[in-house]
Design an enzyme around this catalytic site. Structure first.
Site, PDB file in Angstrom:
ATOM      1  N   LYS A   1      65.392  51.425  45.467  1.00 37.81           N
ATOM      2  CA  LYS A   1      64.687  51.273  46.743  1.00 37.81           C
ATOM      3  C   LYS A   1      65.531  50.452  47.714  1.00 37.81           C
ATOM      4  CE  LYS A   1      60.236  49.648  48.588  1.00 37.81           C
ATOM      5  NZ  LYS A   1      58.937  49.013  48.217  1.00 37.81           N
TER       6      LYS A   1
ATOM      7  N   SER B   1      55.080  51.264  49.616  1.00 37.79           N
ATOM      8  CA  SER B   1      56.274  51.455  50.418  1.00 37.79           C
ATOM      9  C   SER B   1      57.440  52.090  49.666  1.00 37.79           C
ATOM     10  CB  SER B   1      56.734  50.110  50.990  1.00 37.79           C
ATOM     11  OG  SER B   1      57.023  49.190  49.947  1.00 37.79           O
TER      12      SER B   1
ATOM     13  N   SER C   1      52.939  48.997  46.046  1.00 43.02           N
ATOM     14  CA  SER C   1      54.025  49.833  46.558  1.00 43.02           C
ATOM     15  C   SER C   1      54.767  50.637  45.508  1.00 43.02           C
ATOM     16  CB  SER C   1      55.031  48.977  47.340  1.00 43.02           C
ATOM     17  OG  SER C   1      54.475  48.566  48.561  1.00 43.02           O
TER      18      SER C   1
END
Length: 487
Positions: free
Chosen positions: A92, A167, A191
């Site tokens: 990420k 996210s 997330s």
């Protein structure tokens, strides 16, 4: 085992969806090489680029690492191989990667190239993993969608009209589409688990501190965790990222505790209501179906809803309060380059007082004690992951929440609750809604009892397999073969 003849060799899609153990077995037997697997993943990354799983792909760096892995396997038993040698992973884009652009989903850091790896990334590289690229995220990970002003949101691989969640949305898409068996994400309010539920993959948030987080997340809510296609791969990923790091004083020692603990029935409490929030009918049905599967597997399952006071104020105060320090006195100068939703959150945080923040920390401590009591007679809590399925692409949150002046987390109560407590939690695919979008169930354990959570998830996975027929050329995933439960 001798290498397969060309006509017998695994095809690209078959290679892309191999588990970690399957890849390692194939590498060692020389049935296929790390470079062959990486080549297929890079082809797929291009094929599905419209879904926006990546902010940055690193084909040159990944190919160099894969070739080194090829050489390592060519030497065979003469040199012991690192445990993940040649396994492709994605990271990420909130986590630092040495020499590889780390944007944090922000116009302000669009060209930032760190000079060090985050501890989790460094450990994966040391274990021999090949970093394919950086997956999409909202700016600073501020919301439950992966949209940002650099490339926009990541679309759901089941239906691109919908969000992948966030996210860590790019990581969810990467895991679902065969862009590596391990996609590393972060989870400050759901997330990892939100995109896992929305994309039909496994999302594991370990006990807080099990994987060190550097630079640290000051609100004490954010965990690092993987999104994978199997529970075993999630456990493997965490085992190689976990352990104490002095740069994160909240990190804890120990790696073996993330191994599923086999062989004993567990006491499982099923809840579709938290008291202050209740899941929708399809999510409730999927959770009850999962409870039946686990009961048939030999576990002791009791349905008993929670009755907690509303936790949203506590969560929003901690989250916005700590975000309020972002950019300091420079906020007005950079405001026009920030995501408007993030800017609103920061400004809301600056309206809070020290009393508000201290009271939220006190409420959080009380909640932790309350959850210890609620789970006193149980090993694992079973809940829906999300109240419903994915919302429309392009929104920051479901429509009713996205219209608010400050977008909050009231729409994802089953995830943020366990960031407040720090407990381990894993989201596992639990079938499809009537509209054909994935549903997830969540298994939550006692602090530092990650093995119980993973063992339960493994039993569920084994007794209700989720094996989608992954795609050819079309940018979507065909529906999985499954029983009637959860449909």
């Amino acid at each position: 085992m001798s290498p397969l003849a060309p006509a017998e060799r695994a095809t690209g899609a078959e290679l892309a969806f191999r588990s970690v153990d399957e890849l390692l077995t194939g590498f060692r037997s020389r049935d296929f090489s790390p470079s062959e697997v990486l080549d297929e993943i890079l082809v797929r990354a291009e094929r599905f680029a419209a879904l926006k799983p990546f902010l940055t792909v690193d084909p040159d760096g990944a190919r160099r690492a894969a070739r080194l892995a090829d050489d390592g396997y060519a030497r065979g038993a003469q040199v012991p191989a690192p445990p993940l040698l040649g396994v492709p992973v994605t990271i990420k884009d909130l986590l630092r990667t040495e020499g590889l652009r780390t944007t944090r989903g922000s116009l302000l850091t669009a060209d930032h190239v760190p000079d060090e790896d985050a501890p989790a990334v460094a450990r994966l590289r040391a274990a021999g993993a090949v970093v394919v690229g950086k997956t999409n995220t909202s700016e600073g990970g501020w919301k439950g969608d992966a949209g940002n002003r650099l490339i926009g949101p990541s679309a759901n691989p089941w239906d691109p009209r919908f969000t992948s969640g966030g996210s860590s949305g790019g990581a969810g898409v990467a895991a679902a589409l065969g862009l590596g068996p391990i996609a590393v994400g972060t989870d400050g309010g759901g997330s990892v688990r939100i995109p896992a539920a929305y994309c039909g993959v496994v999302g594991y948030k370990p006990t807080f501190g099990r994987i060190p987080y550097h630079p640290p997340s000051p609100e004490g809510l954010s965990h690092i965790g993987p999104l994978t296609r199997t529970v075993a791969d999630a456990a493997t990923a965490v085992r190689h990222m976990a352990g104490y790091d002095p740069r994160d004083p909240t990190s804890v020692p120990g790696r073996g505790a993330v191994v599923p603990m086999p062989g004993r029935p567990l006491r499982i409490r099923m809840a579709t209501s938290l008291g202050f929030a209740t899941a929708g009918p399809e999510a409730c049905a999927a959770t009850r179906s999962a409870a039946a599967v686990l009961a048939r597997a030999g576990h002791d399952v009791v349905e008993r809803d929670l009755d907690l006071p509303d936790q949203l104020g506590t969560m929003m105060t901690l989250w916005a309060g700590h975000e309020s320090v972002s950019y300091g006195a420079d906020l007005d100068r950079v405001a026009d380059r920030l995501d408007p939703g993030l800017l609103a959150l920061i400004r809301y945080g600056r309206t809070l007082s020290a009393y508000d923040l201290a009271a939220a920390h006190a409420d959080r401590a009380e909640l932790r004690q309350r959850m210890r009591e609620e789970m006193g007679a149980f090993d694992v809590l079973l809940t829906p992951t999300m109240p419903g399925t994915a919302f429309a692409l392009g929104l920051d949150a479901p429509p009713e929440e996205a219209a608010a002046d400050v977008v909050g987390l009231g729409w994802t109560p089953f995830t943020y609750l366990f960031n407040l407590t720090g407990q381990p939690a894993v989201s596992v695919p639990a079938g499809l809604s009537r509209a054909g979008l994935p549903l997830g169930i969540q298994l939550v354990g006692l602090l530092h009892r990650d093995g119980d959570v993973l063992a339960t998830a493994s039993d569920y996975e084994a007794n209700r397999p989720w094996r989608p027929d992954y795609p050819g050329l079309d940018p979507h995933i065909d529906h999985p073969t499954e029983g009637d439960e959860g449909r």
